[in-house]
Design a protein around this motif. Structure first.
Motif, PDB file in Angstrom:
ATOM      1  N   VAL A 305      47.693  35.374  31.316  1.00  0.00           N
ATOM      2  CA  VAL A 305      48.392  35.358  32.598  1.00  0.00           C
ATOM      3  C   VAL A 305      48.009  34.133  33.421  1.00  0.00           C
ATOM      4  CG1 VAL A 305      48.491  36.495  34.858  1.00  0.00           C
ATOM      5  CG2 VAL A 305      48.827  37.824  32.775  1.00  0.00           C
ATOM      6  N   TRP A 306      46.720  33.807  33.454  1.00  0.00           N
ATOM      7  CA  TRP A 306      46.306  32.701  34.329  1.00  0.00           C
ATOM      8  C   TRP A 306      46.620  31.343  33.738  1.00  0.00           C
ATOM      9  CZ3 TRP A 306      46.055  33.080  39.231  1.00  0.00           C
ATOM     10  CH2 TRP A 306      45.946  34.374  39.764  1.00  0.00           C
ATOM     11  N   ALA A 307      46.610  31.256  32.406  1.00  0.00           N
ATOM     12  CA  ALA A 307      47.051  30.000  31.795  1.00  0.00           C
ATOM     13  C   ALA A 307      48.523  29.778  32.120  1.00  0.00           C
ATOM     14  CB  ALA A 307      46.830  30.049  30.291  1.00  0.00           C
ATOM     15  N   LEU A 308      49.314  30.840  32.010  1.00  0.00           N
ATOM     16  CA  LEU A 308      50.744  30.729  32.309  1.00  0.00           C
ATOM     17  C   LEU A 308      50.983  30.441  33.797  1.00  0.00           C
ATOM     18  CD1 LEU A 308      52.282  33.596  30.137  1.00  0.00           C
ATOM     19  CD2 LEU A 308      52.420  31.132  29.746  1.00  0.00           C
ATOM     20  N   THR A 309      50.203  31.121  34.652  1.00  0.00           N
ATOM     21  CA  THR A 309      50.361  30.886  36.089  1.00  0.00           C
ATOM     22  C   THR A 309      50.116  29.415  36.405  1.00  0.00           C
ATOM     23  OG1 THR A 309      49.610  33.113  36.573  1.00  0.00           O
ATOM     24  CG2 THR A 309      49.575  31.552  38.394  1.00  0.00           C
ATOM     25  N   GLY A 310      49.049  28.874  35.827  1.00  0.00           N
ATOM     26  CA  GLY A 310      48.761  27.458  36.061  1.00  0.00           C
ATOM     27  C   GLY A 310      49.899  26.582  35.572  1.00  0.00           C
ATOM     28  N   TYR A 326      40.923  29.536  37.850  1.00  0.00           N
ATOM     29  CA  TYR A 326      41.033  30.830  38.521  1.00  0.00           C
ATOM     30  C   TYR A 326      40.745  31.985  37.569  1.00  0.00           C
ATOM     31  CZ  TYR A 326      42.315  29.180  43.076  1.00  0.00           C
ATOM     32  OH  TYR A 326      42.268  28.604  44.307  1.00  0.00           O
ATOM     33  N   PHE A 327      41.094  31.789  36.290  1.00  0.00           N
ATOM     34  CA  PHE A 327      40.770  32.825  35.308  1.00  0.00           C
ATOM     35  C   PHE A 327      39.268  33.060  35.288  1.00  0.00           C
ATOM     36  CE2 PHE A 327      39.121  33.291  30.939  1.00  0.00           C
ATOM     37  CZ  PHE A 327      39.453  34.613  30.739  1.00  0.00           C
ATOM     38  N   VAL A 328      38.509  31.971  35.233  1.00  0.00           N
ATOM     39  CA  VAL A 328      37.052  32.093  35.173  1.00  0.00           C
ATOM     40  C   VAL A 328      36.520  32.787  36.428  1.00  0.00           C
ATOM     41  CG1 VAL A 328      34.894  30.780  35.125  1.00  0.00           C
ATOM     42  CG2 VAL A 328      36.804  30.088  33.679  1.00  0.00           C
ATOM     43  N   LEU A 329      37.004  32.334  37.588  1.00  0.00           N
ATOM     44  CA  LEU A 329      36.524  32.920  38.841  1.00  0.00           C
ATOM     45  C   LEU A 329      36.863  34.411  38.940  1.00  0.00           C
ATOM     46  CD1 LEU A 329      37.449  30.094  41.359  1.00  0.00           C
ATOM     47  CD2 LEU A 329      35.149  30.901  40.826  1.00  0.00           C
ATOM     48  N   LEU A 330      38.115  34.732  38.585  1.00  0.00           N
ATOM     49  CA  LEU A 330      38.555  36.125  38.706  1.00  0.00           C
ATOM     50  C   LEU A 330      37.816  37.017  37.719  1.00  0.00           C
ATOM     51  CD1 LEU A 330      42.333  35.388  39.193  1.00  0.00           C
ATOM     52  CD2 LEU A 330      40.822  36.457  40.861  1.00  0.00           C
ATOM     53  N   LEU A 331      37.576  36.466  36.530  1.00  0.00           N
ATOM     54  CA  LEU A 331      36.840  37.232  35.528  1.00  0.00           C
ATOM     55  C   LEU A 331      35.419  37.502  36.023  1.00  0.00           C
ATOM     56  CD1 LEU A 331      37.197  38.417  32.698  1.00  0.00           C
ATOM     57  CD2 LEU A 331      36.105  36.352  31.814  1.00  0.00           C
ATOM     58  N   ALA A 332      34.793  36.452  36.544  1.00  0.00           N
ATOM     59  CA  ALA A 332      33.425  36.605  37.057  1.00  0.00           C
ATOM     60  C   ALA A 332      33.403  37.659  38.158  1.00  0.00           C
ATOM     61  CB  ALA A 332      32.914  35.277  37.585  1.00  0.00           C
ATOM     62  N   GLU A 333      34.403  37.617  39.024  1.00  0.00           N
ATOM     63  CA  GLU A 333      34.444  38.605  40.103  1.00  0.00           C
ATOM     64  C   GLU A 333      34.622  40.007  39.552  1.00  0.00           C
ATOM     65  OE1 GLU A 333      37.170  37.638  43.236  1.00  0.00           O
ATOM     66  OE2 GLU A 333      35.820  36.103  44.039  1.00  0.00           O
ATOM     67  N   LYS A 334      35.491  40.120  38.542  1.00  0.00           N
ATOM     68  CA  LYS A 334      35.763  41.425  37.956  1.00  0.00           C
ATOM     69  C   LYS A 334      34.507  41.985  37.298  1.00  0.00           C
ATOM     70  CE  LYS A 334      40.223  42.982  36.843  1.00  0.00           C
ATOM     71  NZ  LYS A 334      41.158  42.356  37.646  1.00  0.00           N
ATOM     72  N   LEU A 335      33.784  41.098  36.579  1.00  0.00           N
ATOM     73  CA  LEU A 335      32.661  41.569  35.792  1.00  0.00           C
ATOM     74  C   LEU A 335      31.436  41.888  36.648  1.00  0.00           C
ATOM     75  CD1 LEU A 335      32.933  39.312  32.618  1.00  0.00           C
ATOM     76  CD2 LEU A 335      33.668  41.680  32.918  1.00  0.00           C
ATOM     77  N   PHE A 336      31.106  40.999  37.592  1.00  0.00           N
ATOM     78  CA  PHE A 336      29.872  41.277  38.339  1.00  0.00           C
ATOM     79  C   PHE A 336      29.868  40.747  39.775  1.00  0.00           C
ATOM     80  CE2 PHE A 336      29.402  37.249  36.224  1.00  0.00           C
ATOM     81  CZ  PHE A 336      28.826  36.441  37.187  1.00  0.00           C
ATOM     82  N   LEU A 337      30.615  39.662  40.021  1.00  0.00           N
ATOM     83  CA  LEU A 337      30.438  38.946  41.283  1.00  0.00           C
ATOM     84  C   LEU A 337      30.804  39.792  42.504  1.00  0.00           C
ATOM     85  CD1 LEU A 337      29.285  36.197  41.678  1.00  0.00           C
ATOM     86  CD2 LEU A 337      31.581  35.258  41.813  1.00  0.00           C
TER      87      LEU A 337
END
Lengths: 495, 366
Positions: A305-310, A326-337
């Motif tokens: 989704v985020w590759a396509l969004t970009g 944004y994929f990295v940031l959102l993933l980090a937030e989802k997992l622990f941040l």
């Protein structure tokens, strides 16, 4: 045509309004379709044929879908729509990269990108998919369908309207003075955002970026300028679209909700370009399985989704990287941040969000090979010193504007606007009830009734006068600025 | 209430349409004197124009340019921008004491082209070793009157560019005007406030340095020209018309004759003082070829831009013939001209940044 031009404001729009409101009901859709095609052809005379092709094809797909072989029709429709988008938008990008990789020498197509193709392709896709799923029934009236695809308010820069959102309005609408006036007010607000604010600050980013490698403060001012420019430009366009829609009694979905007030990246994306995010969720993320097929698969789905969004934002590596960022940031937030940040003070959360959003815009905006975003980020961190006379000059010149932009990006102005609107509506119905109940209660105490109604009316009139003055001022000043501006970019030519 | 909404919405729509139609139907103006530029004209409808979109673009520009009260509205816009703290508008710095400056920063100087242009002058001087070559590149006002610039505003480094000229032009005399002009600026006005040119004082400083104080024009005497000059920089900013400049005309001998492109003309074209572009009083503006027959001895060729126009009156006592060639407008070959005429001196006189960025110097064919 773009909204921020004298020709649109003083010729196209008033003529469309006059025709729309003077012609009989059965002509209204035709007026809007016809004016939309002119609006589109104005900047892209040739591509209006592409638009007509797209309208006719998808109209047929909808009807055929009802006649059986639904899956085959759906596949054809998706291939057709994505094919057009891919051909016009991405072919050259792939050719360049193949040439670079293999040393081949395939000629570039050098096609101008049809304006708004990314927006209307997503609308046609949502339509055929929704028809396939049985969520909506196919539109048989070609004028109404053509209007859904090409309706000028949202044609070139969104919001991406789903067919189900306006299906009812396509058939019949209740035009009212209130809708018309409120729509105009919303439009004037968006116009001012684009012309008075976005254009004024956009010039600064262009000047700094074209000046090459600079000190940290200058680079920061430049990045901040772009951060404000894209917000005011894009949300201004959405406001104008929503307002214009309202003037013809269409209700479009909201597209921005004070994104720079977000406390996390996740929240930022719930507030930024909402119609795009929900489109990807609905038509890509969920069909891929969403979060229902295990954590590993969910991460993969997010990545897609985020590759396509970009990539949707433009056929260039920096947009792809921006999406993955944004994929990295959102993933980090989802997992622990997000969990870890829960107890952080609010200020820190805002600072964290804005820092990464700003960094994201640097990736997004710096597309020159001679000055890629990696270099810009280095400058941002002091690779060329930290301060210079230039930076102080920019600060001197733009500080008051930055203050205005900051206040404007918060929800404060919207809150004030809502309050006034609320009061106005409340007073509207209060007055009705009071008037009647007073009459019923008081009977012969006429004097008392009159005085109460008068104060209410006075307050209402005052608020309404305020709204009228606001609308006139915003449109007036925008015209004044448009007359003197040589700088009036259209940022979405690559979308 | 809804009635008021309807009426006001309708009134705004009608007003907008009125403004649009007024711009479309208003009498055509081709030129904006105040802004010093041609206005876009309304395009003719044609199939090809419609197909490639040029008709639409043309209409868009034309309707904007012919909007009712446009100049006044642009002025309002610029006032708002200034009120918001903007110190440069339309490519001009808004300086102190009513001074406007051209915004030319280091980034705006094309160093490669500058070097090429210097090399071209150098080759010319190599070819005519018997002629004295003087190169006078005048720094722009912002580079001289630094303390009048808005705080922290940057202009290009004139000294560095002039050193470069010194290096490239081995056989020429490069005239440095930075410090003489700076010194003179302490007691007199050497640049106009609303125009990028130098005043008669500035030009006289240039003359004094060029002739080492030994020129025939011993003291600066002038006649009043106009005190209503709103110059090229005013045209960019279109604001503070309270500041106007005074043009003074250096007094010259009566029998100075002028030929422009072969036709009789005069050194001062006084009717230009009644127009917007008052600096054009000097020779009536820029011309490909201007010949001035003075009261002195010898011939001088001046390769120039408009900075030479206000300067050349001083030379009329020193030379019998002054030939001015403006490469931007001269269609002949300079080499041929130089072969057919003999010269004692050549003077290259340009505004420094204008020389650096001028693509016409290539016409020297060297």
């Amino acid at each position: 045509m773009v909204f921020s031009s004298i020709l649109f404001l003083c010729i196209f729009l008033p003529i469309t309004i006059v025709l729309y409101y003077t012609l009989p009901k059965q002509c209204k859709n035709a007026v809007l379709l016809f004016s939309s095609l002119i609006f589109y052809a104005w900047g892209e005379p040739k591509y209006v044929l592409l638009m007509i092709l797209s309208i006719s094809a998808n109209y047929l797909f909808g009807i055929l879908m009802e006649k059986g072989r639904r899956k085959a029709v759906l596949v054809t429709a998706v291939v057709f729509n994505l094919g057009l988008l891919a051909f016009f938008k991405y072919t050259d990008f792939f050719i360049i990269n193949i040439n670079n990789l293999t040393g081949a020498d395939i000629l570039l197509l050098k096609l101008a990108l049809p304006i708004g193709i990314s927006f209307y392709t997503f609308q046609t896709l949502s339509y055929v998919i929704d028809v396939y799923k049985g969520k909506v029934s196919p539109q048989r009236n070609i004028a109404a369908f053509g209007m859904y695809i090409s309706f000028f308010p949202q044609l070139i820069a969104g919001p991406i309207v789903r067919y189900s959102d306006i299906e009812g309005s396509l058939k019949s609408r209740n035009e009212s003075a209130e809708n018309f006036f409120n729509g105009m007010m919303r439009f004037s607000c968006g116009l001012a955002k684009k012309v008075l604010l976005a254009n004024s600050i956009g010039l600064l980013f262009d000047e700094i970026y074209s000046g090459g490698r600079a000190d940290a403060l200058t680079s920061f001012i430049g990045a901040l300028a772009f951060t404000f420019q894209i917000y005011y430009d894009f949300s201004g366009y959405s406001d104008m679209a929503i307002g214009l829609g309202k003037m013809f009694s269409f209700t479009f979905p909201e597209n921005f909700n004070h994104p720079y007030e977000a406390e996390s990246i996740t929240e930022f994306w719930r507030r930024w370009h909402i119609s795009l995010g929900s489109w990807f969720r609905e038509y890509v993320y969920i069909p891929l399985g969403g979060n229902r097929l295990g954590k590993g698969r969910q991460i993969l789905n997010l990545l897609i989704v985020w590759a396509l969004t970009g990539f949707w934002h433009g056929a260039n590596w920096n947009f792809l990287i921006w999406g993955l960022f944004y994929f990295v940031l959102l993933l980090a937030e989802k997992l622990f941040l997000l969990k870890a940040m829960k107890k952080c003070p609010k200020v820190l959360k805002h600072a964290y969000t804005l820092f990464f959003v700003l960094l994201g815009w640097v990736i997004f905006a710096c597309d020159k090979e001679s000055f890629p975003f990696t270099e810009y980020i280095k400058c941002l961190f002091g690779a060329n010193g930290f301060i210079s006379e230039d930076s102080l000059y920019y600060l001197n010149n733009y500080l008051p504007l930055f203050v205005i932009l900051t206040i404007g990006a918060t929800s404060l102005p919207a809150k004030i606007g809502k309050k006034i609107k609320g009061l106005l509506e409340k007073e509207d119905c209060n007055c009705g009830i009071n008037g009647r109940s007073m009459a019923a209660l008081t009977g012969n105490f006429k004097n008392k009734k009159n005085s109460t109604t008068t104060t209410l009316t006075r307050k209402r009139s005052f608020l309404l006068a305020l709204c009228i003055i606001y609308t006139c001022t915003m449109i007036g000043f925008s015209i004044v600025f448009l007359l003197g501006d040589t700088y009036n970019p259209f940022l979405y030519f690559r979308f | 209430m809804n009635r008021i909404r309807l009426i006001s919405g309708l009134a705004i729509t009608v007003l907008l349409l009125f403004l649009g139609l007024a711009s479309l139907l208003a009498p055509q103006k081709d030129y904006s004197e105040n802004e010093n530029r041609n206005l876009a004209s309304f395009p003719k409808i044609s199939l090809s124009g419609l197909a490639d979109g040029s008709f639409m673009k043309g209409l868009e520009c034309a309707i904007t340019d012919h909007f009712p009260l446009r100049e006044k509205l642009v002025l309002t816009r610029n006032r708002i921008k200034m009120a918001l703290g903007h110190k440069d508008i339309g490519g001009a710095y808004i300086g102190k004491n009513g001074y406007l400056f051209e915004k030319v920063t280091e980034k705006d100087i094309n160093t490669d082209l500058y070097k090429k242009n210097l090399k071209r002058i150098h080759s010319l001087s190599e070819e005519y070793k018997n002629i004295r070559f003087n190169v006078m590149l005048v720094p722009s006002s912002g580079a001289i009157l630094k303390e009048m610039l808005p705080s922290h505003a940057q202009v290009y480094n004139a000294e560095a560019l002039l050193s470069l000229a010194e290096e490239e032009l081995k056989d020429c005399r490069v005239i440095h005007l930075t410090s003489p002009l700076e010194q003179a600026a302490e007691s007199m006005q050497v640049f106009y406030k609303t125009d990028h040119h130098w005043t008669e004082n500035g030009a006289y400083v240039g003359y004094w340095i060029l002739t080492n104080g030994e020129g025939a024009y011993k003291t600066l005497k002038t006649l009043p020209g106009s005190d209503e000059l709103l110059g090229t920089l005013y045209s960019k900013v279109l604001t503070n018309p309270d500041t106007k400049d005074t043009i003074n005309l250096p007094v010259v001998e009566k029998d100075v004759k002028v030929k422009i492109n072969g036709k009789d003309a005069s050194l001062y074209c006084k009717e230009k003082l009644e127009e917007k572009d008052k600096y054009a009083v000097f020779l009536g503006g820029n011309h490909g070829l201007a010949e001035i027959f003075g009261t002195g001895k010898g011939n001088i060729l001046i390769l120039k831009d408009s900075f030479a126009n206000g300067f050349v009156p001083f030379l009329t006592k020193d030379y019998a013939k002054i030939t001015m060639i403006d490469l931007r407008f001269y269609s002949g070959s300079v080499k041929t001209y130089m072969a057919e005429n003999s010269f004692d001196d050549v003077l290259v006189l340009y505004e420094l940044n204008n020389f650096a960025n001028d693509t016409n110097i290539a016409k020297l064919g060297l």
